[in-house]
Design a protein around this motif. Structure first.
Motif, PDB file in Angstrom:
ATOM      1  N   SER A  40      45.567  43.118  17.572  1.00 15.20           N
ATOM      2  CA  SER A  40      46.330  42.213  16.719  1.00 15.20           C
ATOM      3  C   SER A  40      45.481  41.084  16.170  1.00 15.20           C
ATOM      4  CB  SER A  40      47.514  41.637  17.492  1.00 15.20           C
ATOM      5  OG  SER A  40      47.034  40.913  18.581  1.00 15.20           O
ATOM      6  N   SER A  41      44.217  41.050  16.528  1.00 14.99           N
ATOM      7  CA  SER A  41      43.300  40.087  15.914  1.00 14.99           C
ATOM      8  C   SER A  41      41.881  40.578  16.130  1.00 14.99           C
ATOM      9  CB  SER A  41      43.469  38.702  16.524  1.00 14.99           C
ATOM     10  OG  SER A  41      43.047  38.720  17.863  1.00 14.99           O
ATOM     11  N   GLY A  42      40.967  40.031  15.330  1.00 11.27           N
ATOM     12  CA  GLY A  42      39.584  40.485  15.416  1.00 11.27           C
ATOM     13  C   GLY A  42      38.923  40.141  16.730  1.00 11.27           C
ATOM     14  N   MET A  43      39.397  39.056  17.382  1.00 10.43           N
ATOM     15  CA  MET A  43      38.717  38.628  18.600  1.00 10.43           C
ATOM     16  C   MET A  43      39.060  39.492  19.810  1.00 10.43           C
ATOM     17  SD  MET A  43      41.064  37.145  20.856  1.00 10.43           S
ATOM     18  CE  MET A  43      40.454  35.735  21.763  1.00 10.43           C
ATOM     19  N   GLN A  44      40.183  40.212  19.707  1.00  6.08           N
ATOM     20  CA  GLN A  44      40.682  40.930  20.877  1.00  6.08           C
ATOM     21  C   GLN A  44      39.658  41.876  21.520  1.00  6.08           C
ATOM     22  OE1 GLN A  44      44.675  42.054  19.946  1.00  6.08           O
ATOM     23  NE2 GLN A  44      44.663  43.516  21.625  1.00  6.08           N
ATOM     24  N   ILE A  68      47.652  44.901  13.739  1.00  6.38           N
ATOM     25  CA  ILE A  68      49.109  45.056  13.660  1.00  6.38           C
ATOM     26  C   ILE A  68      49.761  44.001  14.526  1.00  6.38           C
ATOM     27  CG2 ILE A  68      51.041  46.527  14.389  1.00  6.38           C
ATOM     28  CD1 ILE A  68      49.972  48.687  12.882  1.00  6.38           C
ATOM     29  N   ARG A  69      50.711  43.264  13.948  1.00  6.92           N
ATOM     30  CA  ARG A  69      51.459  42.287  14.742  1.00  6.92           C
ATOM     31  C   ARG A  69      52.935  42.645  14.677  1.00  6.92           C
ATOM     32  NH1 ARG A  69      48.283  36.464  13.887  1.00  6.92           N
ATOM     33  NH2 ARG A  69      46.352  37.296  14.715  1.00  6.92           N
ATOM     34  N   THR A  70      53.428  43.216  15.764  1.00  9.30           N
ATOM     35  CA  THR A  70      54.818  43.658  15.722  1.00  9.30           C
ATOM     36  C   THR A  70      55.791  42.495  15.882  1.00  9.30           C
ATOM     37  OG1 THR A  70      54.516  44.256  18.017  1.00  9.30           O
ATOM     38  CG2 THR A  70      54.546  46.049  16.438  1.00  9.30           C
ATOM     39  N   GLU A  86      44.720  42.971   7.284  1.00  9.87           N
ATOM     40  CA  GLU A  86      43.296  43.092   7.546  1.00  9.87           C
ATOM     41  C   GLU A  86      42.707  41.703   7.747  1.00  9.87           C
ATOM     42  OE1 GLU A  86      39.623  44.679   5.169  1.00  9.87           O
ATOM     43  OE2 GLU A  86      41.265  46.109   5.035  1.00  9.87           O
ATOM     44  N   MET A  87      42.018  41.530   8.850  1.00 12.39           N
ATOM     45  CA  MET A  87      41.496  40.216   9.165  1.00 12.39           C
ATOM     46  C   MET A  87      39.984  40.174   8.973  1.00 12.39           C
ATOM     47  SD  MET A  87      42.615  38.353  12.581  1.00 12.39           S
ATOM     48  CE  MET A  87      43.289  36.746  12.500  1.00 12.39           C
ATOM     49  N   LEU A  88      39.540  39.255   8.140  1.00  9.86           N
ATOM     50  CA  LEU A  88      38.099  39.041   8.023  1.00  9.86           C
ATOM     51  C   LEU A  88      37.712  38.136   9.182  1.00  9.86           C
ATOM     52  CD1 LEU A  88      37.951  38.291   4.181  1.00  9.86           C
ATOM     53  CD2 LEU A  88      37.622  40.489   5.344  1.00  9.86           C
ATOM     54  N   TRP A 160      46.056  24.856  18.059  1.00  6.57           N
ATOM     55  CA  TRP A 160      45.470  25.412  19.277  1.00  6.57           C
ATOM     56  C   TRP A 160      45.652  26.902  19.169  1.00  6.57           C
ATOM     57  CZ3 TRP A 160      42.934  23.329  23.455  1.00  6.57           C
ATOM     58  CH2 TRP A 160      42.703  24.207  24.521  1.00  6.57           C
ATOM     59  N   TRP A 161      44.634  27.680  19.508  1.00  8.42           N
ATOM     60  CA  TRP A 161      44.811  29.138  19.437  1.00  8.42           C
ATOM     61  C   TRP A 161      44.359  29.821  20.721  1.00  8.42           C
ATOM     62  CZ3 TRP A 161      43.164  34.137  19.697  1.00  8.42           C
ATOM     63  CH2 TRP A 161      43.989  35.094  19.073  1.00  8.42           C
ATOM     64  N   SER A 162      45.250  30.661  21.234  1.00 12.84           N
ATOM     65  CA  SER A 162      44.895  31.626  22.272  1.00 12.84           C
ATOM     66  C   SER A 162      45.818  32.804  22.010  1.00 12.84           C
ATOM     67  CB  SER A 162      45.145  31.059  23.663  1.00 12.84           C
ATOM     68  OG  SER A 162      46.518  31.179  23.984  1.00 12.84           O
ATOM     69  N   GLY A 212      43.013  30.902   6.494  1.00 14.74           N
ATOM     70  CA  GLY A 212      41.925  31.122   7.442  1.00 14.74           C
ATOM     71  C   GLY A 212      41.990  30.141   8.599  1.00 14.74           C
ATOM     72  N   ASN A 213      41.417  30.566   9.722  1.00 16.36           N
ATOM     73  CA  ASN A 213      41.481  29.741  10.910  1.00 16.36           C
ATOM     74  C   ASN A 213      40.186  29.847  11.712  1.00 16.36           C
ATOM     75  OD1 ASN A 213      42.397  28.194  13.014  1.00 16.36           O
ATOM     76  ND2 ASN A 213      43.732  29.772  13.897  1.00 16.36           N
ATOM     77  N   SER A 214      39.534  28.700  11.922  1.00 14.07           N
ATOM     78  CA  SER A 214      38.334  28.695  12.770  1.00 14.07           C
ATOM     79  C   SER A 214      38.743  28.198  14.143  1.00 14.07           C
ATOM     80  CB  SER A 214      37.274  27.743  12.216  1.00 14.07           C
ATOM     81  OG  SER A 214      36.912  28.120  10.905  1.00 14.07           O
ATOM     82  N   VAL A 215      38.671  29.084  15.126  1.00 11.99           N
ATOM     83  CA  VAL A 215      39.037  28.687  16.487  1.00 11.99           C
ATOM     84  C   VAL A 215      37.761  28.386  17.269  1.00 11.99           C
ATOM     85  CG1 VAL A 215      40.351  29.290  18.558  1.00 11.99           C
ATOM     86  CG2 VAL A 215      40.946  30.346  16.366  1.00 11.99           C
ATOM     87  N   PHE A 216      37.790  27.257  17.977  1.00 10.97           N
ATOM     88  CA  PHE A 216      36.628  26.915  18.792  1.00 10.97           C
ATOM     89  C   PHE A 216      36.944  27.278  20.233  1.00 10.97           C
ATOM     90  CE2 PHE A 216      36.774  24.041  15.091  1.00 10.97           C
ATOM     91  CZ  PHE A 216      35.731  24.651  14.398  1.00 10.97           C
ATOM     92  N   VAL A 235      32.741  30.396  18.369  1.00  7.75           N
ATOM     93  CA  VAL A 235      33.565  30.296  17.163  1.00  7.75           C
ATOM     94  C   VAL A 235      34.250  31.633  16.956  1.00  7.75           C
ATOM     95  CG1 VAL A 235      33.576  30.010  14.658  1.00  7.75           C
ATOM     96  CG2 VAL A 235      32.052  28.608  16.056  1.00  7.75           C
ATOM     97  N   ASP A 236      35.535  31.595  16.632  1.00  6.91           N
ATOM     98  CA  ASP A 236      36.294  32.801  16.314  1.00  6.91           C
ATOM     99  C   ASP A 236      37.041  32.512  15.021  1.00  6.91           C
ATOM    100  OD1 ASP A 236      38.283  34.811  16.163  1.00  6.91           O
ATOM    101  OD2 ASP A 236      39.559  33.763  17.611  1.00  6.91           O
ATOM    102  N   PHE A 237      36.528  33.047  13.918  1.00 12.46           N
ATOM    103  CA  PHE A 237      37.222  32.820  12.642  1.00 12.46           C
ATOM    104  C   PHE A 237      38.004  34.056  12.249  1.00 12.46           C
ATOM    105  CE2 PHE A 237      37.592  33.533   8.100  1.00 12.46           C
ATOM    106  CZ  PHE A 237      38.270  32.377   7.708  1.00 12.46           C
ATOM    107  N   GLY A 238      39.216  33.849  11.748  1.00 17.63           N
ATOM    108  CA  GLY A 238      39.998  34.951  11.210  1.00 17.63           C
ATOM    109  C   GLY A 238      40.659  34.529   9.911  1.00 17.63           C
ATOM    110  N   GLY A 239      40.539  35.361   8.900  1.00 16.58           N
ATOM    111  CA  GLY A 239      41.188  35.068   7.617  1.00 16.58           C
ATOM    112  C   GLY A 239      41.862  36.314   7.090  1.00 16.58           C
TER     113      GLY A 239
END
Ligand code: SER
Length: 567
Positions: A40-44, A68-70, A86-88, A160-162, A212-216, A235-239
């Motif tokens: 559901s995200s690129g970092m997973q 995919i985010r159900t 699609e997440m860059l 905040w992102w997790s 877009g979101n830059s997570v530290f 750094v975890d960026f997703g756009g």
């Protein structure tokens, strides 16, 4: 007009120029992550590396990740929500940090894509009891030329992102951190006061769209509920590609981008109507079709369980919204499911005839057994002058949801992982054995086959003779030395060619460009393999070779067990 394909390419090239390695996207269904249905995200797929494991491709990575985010499934129908997107993504694994990330992403959006600066707004973390205000990000944005009225700060609920949400919601071991989001402002949408007196980037009126979101990622949740610093700052960026396309279009409707163009045109053609007249239904159909096609390409087939169930729901939802669905797609899996659904629907209609008086429970049964959407049931019975008790329907629905949630949690917690624990260990032992044999007997040794039960491992390899007692002892000794060295096990995905150039062992010749998984056991072993494996060799206990035999010419077979340490 720049296309979505061009945006993706520009993004990958831009970050490649900044020293990042382009990594292939992970599949939509992660083989080694039984805790979640979909990527559901690129970092997973990168969690182990964000936690400190070494990534074979380095510390700067970039990719695009189909996701995919159900949870968003019921939101689909507005101008921005999608189940499949699609997440860059770009990552620093303990390498560059806030200064580089924020200036690079700003450079990418304003110089590469030429988005107008005055339409872009940013946010940063205002701080909480545990984590200080992110003044560093604020200062960086200022130094990049943003004026105060384009920089906003929010608390844990927005900045905040997790994977599990705010720090309070994070379970032990979960990683996360403060983030900095970028928004695009659409002039065409006037603020609606029902969403608040004043408009701002996180307002729900639709004037602003997060692109877009830059997570530290620099924290991990501890058992006592507090946060500890990770050994490295990431750094975890997703756009979202669809949203960035919408911004470039200066139209907030993601369905008006080239990504959905073809489907929407086709829908207009086969319904002989227009997008504007069917806006919500067309959006749902277009999104669900794209998601369904992606799922089938990832090997998911419609069923009553897990991923297959989601796919079935998506397809059936389209079928109820579009009579001539078969004209919209050539996808065989989808078309087969459609045939099945039509016959269930017919059976369901016969059941409906028998119902004299509808109630919430019966409406739920129709939904559950025959896939009857509630709207359809309401319509059927409206003709008879009857109303469905929606309260009762919802009660049944919640009851069922609760039940399926507890079964799936049960499965994830116990079933899958525990049941395979022994075989997973033996699978890892196979790699350790293989590498040990090659080190002691030479690189002429290659795997010819293997077979694992929960008791033992059988391993066939090319070698002219049975091993001497001394050789056997050496192999066993080397294996246990590696096991006791507590080597971490990790994997990454790449093309077969990349895997070969890294020297990973492989036993099949895949197609050129095929994506494979490469498992590394410390620096001791590297093999192309589907997994799963344990996280660290110290989980294996002690390796004991119990038997060897010669099977056919040039092939030796070894039997091996794992014993608990000290036995
Ligand atoms: N992990 C963050 C997100 O999914 C950024 O990539 O939004």
């Amino acid at each position: 007009m720049i296309t979505s394909n061009q945006i993706r390419e520009k993004y990958l090239n831009f970050f490649e120029k900044k020293g990042s390695v382009i990594i292939p996207p992970a599949p939509l269904v992660l083989e080694n992550d039984p805790t979640t249905l979909f990527t559901s995200s690129g970092m997973q797929p990168l969690v182990p590396y964000l936690m400190g494991e070494k990534h074979p491709m380095g510390k700067r990575l970039v990719d695009y990740q189909p996701s995919i985010r159900t949870v968003d499934i019921d939101e689909v129908g507005d101008n921005r929500h999608l189940t499949y997107f699609e997440m860059l993504g770009n990552w620093s694994l303990g390498d560059y940090f806030k200064k580089e990330q924020l200036s690079w992403i700003w450079e990418f959006l304003t110089k590469e894509l030429e988005l107008p600066k005055e339409k872009l707004y940013v946010s940063f973390f205002e701080g909480s009891l545990e984590v200080p205000e992110d003044t560093e990000s604020f200062n960086i944005w200022k130094s990049l030329g943003l004026s105060d009225d384009h920089i906003f700060s929010y608390g844990v609920d927005k900045n905040w992102w997790s994977r599990s949400g705010t720090p309070n919601q994070m379970p032990e071991g979960e990683i996360g951190g403060p983030d900095s989001e970028i928004f695009f402002e659409f002039d065409s949408i006037k603020h609606d006061k029902k969403f608040g007196e004043k408009c701002h980037p996180n307002c729900d009126c639709g004037r602003f769209l997060e692109i877009g979101n830059s997570v530290f990622i620099q924290y991990r949740k501890k058992a006592d509920g507090s946060l500890e610093e990770l050994p490295q700052k990431n750094v975890d960026f997703g756009g979202g590609l669809e949203r960035i396309s919408a911004a470039l279009n200066n139209n907030p409707d993601v369905f008006k981008t080239d990504i959905f163009n073809k489907t929407i045109n086709k829908l207009e053609e086969i319904t002989n109507s227009t997008y504007e007249k069917n806006i919500k239904n067309f959006r749902i159909i277009a999104d669900h079709l794209r998601a369904s096609e992606a799922l089938t390409k990832n090997g998911v087939v419609p069923s009553n369980k897990q991923q297959g169930y989601i796919l079935r729901r998506l397809i059936r939802k389209i079928a109820t919204k579009l009579n001539n669905f078969e004209l919209l797609t050539k996808n065989k899996v989808i078309l087969e499911e459609l045939v099945k659904f039509k016959s269930t629907l017919e059976k369901g209609l016969k059941e409906v005839e028998k119902i004299e008086k509808i109630n919430g429970k019966l409406a739920f049964d129709l939904y559950q057994t025959y896939g009857f959407p509630i709207e359809l049931t309401i319509e059927l019975f409206e003709e008879k002058g009857q109303k469905v008790d929606m309260k009762e329907f919802k009660k049944e629905f919640e009851k069922h949801k609760e039940m399926s949630r507890s079964t799936s949690v049960g499965m994830f917690k116990g079933g899958l992982a525990d049941h395979n624990e022994e075989t997973t260990k033996l699978h890892t032992a196979t790699h350790v054995l293989h590498a040990s044999l090659r080190e002691i007997l030479g690189n002429g040794v290659t795997q010819k086959g293997s077979h694992i039960t929960s008791e033992r491992l059988r391993f066939d390899f090319s070698y002219p003779e049975k091993l001497t007692d001394e050789e056997l002892e050496k192999v066993e000794e080397l294996m246990n030395k590696q096991i006791n060295s507590s080597l971490p096990i990790s994997f990454s995905e790449m093309s077969l060619n990349e895997a070969k150039s890294l020297g990973a062992l492989h036993f099949f010749d895949g197609k050129y460009g095929e994506k494979v998984k490469v498992y590394s056991i410390g620096d001791f072993s590297r093999e192309v393999c589907g997994g799963p494996h344990v996280g660290n060799t110290n989980e294996l206990g002690r390796a004991k070779i119990i038997k060897q035999e010669k099977v056919g010419s040039g092939v030796v077979r070894i039997y091996l067990k794992l014993a608990q340490n000290g036995h």
